[in-house]
Design a protein around this motif. Structure first.
Motif, PDB file in Angstrom:
ATOM      1  N   TYR A  69      -6.671  -5.551   4.310  1.00 20.57           N
ATOM      2  CA  TYR A  69      -7.181  -5.230   2.976  1.00 20.57           C
ATOM      3  C   TYR A  69      -7.679  -3.791   2.905  1.00 20.57           C
ATOM      4  CZ  TYR A  69      -9.427  -5.880  -1.538  1.00 20.57           C
ATOM      5  OH  TYR A  69      -9.773  -5.759  -2.857  1.00 20.57           O
ATOM      6  N   ALA A  70      -8.366  -3.346   3.941  1.00 22.35           N
ATOM      7  CA  ALA A  70      -8.913  -1.984   3.943  1.00 22.35           C
ATOM      8  C   ALA A  70      -7.804  -0.944   3.846  1.00 22.35           C
ATOM      9  CB  ALA A  70      -9.742  -1.756   5.196  1.00 22.35           C
ATOM     10  N   GLN A  71      -6.708  -1.151   4.575  1.00 21.52           N
ATOM     11  CA  GLN A  71      -5.635  -0.167   4.562  1.00 21.52           C
ATOM     12  C   GLN A  71      -4.784  -0.281   3.294  1.00 21.52           C
ATOM     13  OE1 GLN A  71      -3.815   0.857   8.555  1.00 21.52           O
ATOM     14  NE2 GLN A  71      -4.728  -1.123   9.060  1.00 21.52           N
ATOM     15  N   VAL A  72      -4.493  -1.498   2.870  1.00 18.23           N
ATOM     16  CA  VAL A  72      -3.684  -1.667   1.652  1.00 18.23           C
ATOM     17  C   VAL A  72      -4.402  -1.072   0.448  1.00 18.23           C
ATOM     18  CG1 VAL A  72      -2.678  -3.377   0.079  1.00 18.23           C
ATOM     19  CG2 VAL A  72      -2.451  -3.678   2.552  1.00 18.23           C
ATOM     20  N   SER A  73      -5.722  -1.157   0.436  1.00 21.61           N
ATOM     21  CA  SER A  73      -6.503  -0.626  -0.689  1.00 21.61           C
ATOM     22  C   SER A  73      -6.432   0.892  -0.805  1.00 21.61           C
ATOM     23  CB  SER A  73      -7.969  -1.062  -0.548  1.00 21.61           C
ATOM     24  OG  SER A  73      -8.086  -2.466  -0.633  1.00 21.61           O
ATOM     25  N   THR A  74      -5.966   1.566   0.228  1.00 20.55           N
ATOM     26  CA  THR A  74      -5.802   3.024   0.118  1.00 20.55           C
ATOM     27  C   THR A  74      -4.609   3.395  -0.743  1.00 20.55           C
ATOM     28  OG1 THR A  74      -4.321   3.246   2.050  1.00 20.55           O
ATOM     29  CG2 THR A  74      -6.709   3.260   2.475  1.00 20.55           C
ATOM     30  N   GLU A  75      -3.747   2.412  -1.045  1.00 20.99           N
ATOM     31  CA  GLU A  75      -2.536   2.611  -1.851  1.00 20.99           C
ATOM     32  C   GLU A  75      -1.541   3.546  -1.162  1.00 20.99           C
ATOM     33  OE1 GLU A  75      -2.088   0.638  -4.168  1.00 20.99           O
ATOM     34  OE2 GLU A  75      -4.102  -0.011  -4.700  1.00 20.99           O
ATOM     35  N   ARG A  76      -1.566   3.579   0.160  1.00 25.17           N
ATOM     36  CA  ARG A  76      -0.629   4.443   0.884  1.00 25.17           C
ATOM     37  C   ARG A  76       0.216   3.672   1.906  1.00 25.17           C
ATOM     38  NH1 ARG A  76      -5.369   7.782   1.093  1.00 25.17           N
ATOM     39  NH2 ARG A  76      -5.677   7.207   3.291  1.00 25.17           N
ATOM     40  N   THR A  77       0.147   2.351   1.880  1.00 23.73           N
ATOM     41  CA  THR A  77       0.838   1.574   2.913  1.00 23.73           C
ATOM     42  C   THR A  77       2.202   1.046   2.490  1.00 23.73           C
ATOM     43  OG1 THR A  77      -0.104  -0.550   2.213  1.00 23.73           O
ATOM     44  CG2 THR A  77      -1.402   0.782   3.772  1.00 23.73           C
ATOM     45  N   GLY A  78       2.487   1.040   1.199  1.00 26.28           N
ATOM     46  CA  GLY A  78       3.722   0.430   0.712  1.00 26.28           C
ATOM     47  C   GLY A  78       3.618  -1.061   0.490  1.00 26.28           C
ATOM     48  N   HIS A  79       2.502  -1.646   0.898  1.00 20.49           N
ATOM     49  CA  HIS A  79       2.307  -3.079   0.698  1.00 20.49           C
ATOM     50  C   HIS A  79       1.950  -3.393  -0.760  1.00 20.49           C
ATOM     51  CE1 HIS A  79       2.567  -4.874   4.667  1.00 20.49           C
ATOM     52  NE2 HIS A  79       1.797  -3.925   5.183  1.00 20.49           N
ATOM     53  N   ALA A  80       2.298  -4.608  -1.151  1.00 18.67           N
ATOM     54  CA  ALA A  80       1.805  -5.182  -2.400  1.00 18.67           C
ATOM     55  C   ALA A  80       1.006  -6.427  -2.042  1.00 18.67           C
ATOM     56  CB  ALA A  80       2.955  -5.567  -3.318  1.00 18.67           C
ATOM     57  N   GLU A  81      -0.069  -6.675  -2.764  1.00 19.44           N
ATOM     58  CA  GLU A  81      -0.736  -7.963  -2.622  1.00 19.44           C
ATOM     59  C   GLU A  81       0.235  -9.024  -3.108  1.00 19.44           C
ATOM     60  OE1 GLU A  81      -4.674  -8.533  -4.028  1.00 19.44           O
ATOM     61  OE2 GLU A  81      -5.425  -6.637  -3.229  1.00 19.44           O
ATOM     62  N   ALA A  82       0.451 -10.045  -2.300  1.00 16.98           N
ATOM     63  CA  ALA A  82       1.477 -11.034  -2.604  1.00 16.98           C
ATOM     64  C   ALA A  82       1.023 -12.421  -2.176  1.00 16.98           C
ATOM     65  CB  ALA A  82       2.783 -10.665  -1.900  1.00 16.98           C
ATOM     66  N   VAL A  83       1.799 -13.418  -2.576  1.00 18.57           N
ATOM     67  CA  VAL A  83       1.559 -14.781  -2.106  1.00 18.57           C
ATOM     68  C   VAL A  83       2.847 -15.348  -1.531  1.00 18.57           C
ATOM     69  CG1 VAL A  83      -0.376 -15.324  -3.630  1.00 18.57           C
ATOM     70  CG2 VAL A  83       1.956 -15.729  -4.433  1.00 18.57           C
ATOM     71  N   ARG A  84       2.694 -16.125  -0.482  1.00 12.99           N
ATOM     72  CA  ARG A  84       3.812 -16.863   0.103  1.00 12.99           C
ATOM     73  C   ARG A  84       3.658 -18.322  -0.323  1.00 12.99           C
ATOM     74  NH1 ARG A  84       3.730 -16.644   6.259  1.00 12.99           N
ATOM     75  NH2 ARG A  84       2.075 -18.193   5.967  1.00 12.99           N
ATOM     76  N   ILE A  85       4.646 -18.799  -1.055  1.00 15.47           N
ATOM     77  CA  ILE A  85       4.609 -20.149  -1.618  1.00 15.47           C
ATOM     78  C   ILE A  85       5.594 -21.029  -0.853  1.00 15.47           C
ATOM     79  CG2 ILE A  85       4.954 -21.522  -3.707  1.00 15.47           C
ATOM     80  CD1 ILE A  85       4.632 -18.786  -5.251  1.00 15.47           C
TER      81      ILE A  85
END
Length: 203
Positions: A69-85
């Motif tokens: 969460y700390a790294q994704v929140s920088t908006e520089r990782t390429g990640h999106a908050e997502a869900v696996r269903i």
């Protein structure tokens, strides 16, 4: 009158047609990975759906080493908050999950944000788990754009990338924190919209 999205504070889903194509039936549980803003609300919606076995909050689109969460929140990782269903396709199809995703779970016309959250980690994105899902996702986006249901283009992208579960504190957040101000303001209306629009799909 423009569509009312659940996330805007209303309790109505956007009226959209069902997908004209779907993934071919398969044996055993299947997995869908969807990103549409804060994973708390996405999880809260999909865990209500009949046929859904589990919903896990996490990150998709970036590298394993930056899936926090700390790294994704920088908006520089390429990640999106997502869900696996994880779902039983005998009870709910992939295309049905996408219909809920596009009409209730988030606003697919917002680019790199879901009010009040801003940044590419809150983007609208689908991460197909097989070629059939990719085909259905792209076809449905095209169908929805042509339908004019939103009055503006769909911003949802179809992407590749592994899914990494988020920290324990983010799992089942809405269920564990029903009085949290964010949940009350942004996510409870989505669940209400789901129940109102698709009563037969709710457990």
């Amino acid at each position: 009158m423009p569509p009312v999205f659940a996330g805007s504070g209303g309790e109505k889903a956007v009226a959209i047609p069902p997908s004209t194509v779907d993934v071919a039936p398969a044996k055993g549980d299947q997995v869908a990975v969807l990103a549409g803003g804060c994973f708390w609300g996405m999880e809260a919606v999909f865990e209500q759906v009949k046929g859904v076995k589990s919903v896990t909050s996490g990150y998709a689109g970036g590298a394993r080493g930056t899936a926090s969460y700390a790294q994704v929140s920088t908006e520089r990782t390429g990640h999106a908050e997502a869900v696996r269903i994880t779902f039983d396709p005998r009870q709910v199809s992939y295309a049905t999950l996408l219909r809920i995703y596009f009409s209730v779970a988030h606003d697919p016309t917002q680019l790199n944000r879901q009010t009040p959250d801003v940044g590419p980690s809150y983007r609208s994105a689908i991460f197909p788990q097989n070629p059939g899902q990719a085909r259905v996702a792209r076809a449905y986006i095209d169908q929805l754009d042509k339908s004019g249901a939103y009055g503006k283009p769909v911003a949802t992208t179809v992407e590749q990338g592994a899914f990494y579960p988020a920290e324990a504190e983010h799992q089942d957040f809405a269920r564990r924190n029903p009085a949290h101000p964010y949940i009350v303001r942004w996510d409870k209306p989505k669940v209400a919209a789901l129940r109102a629009a698709y009563p037969r799909l709710v457990r």
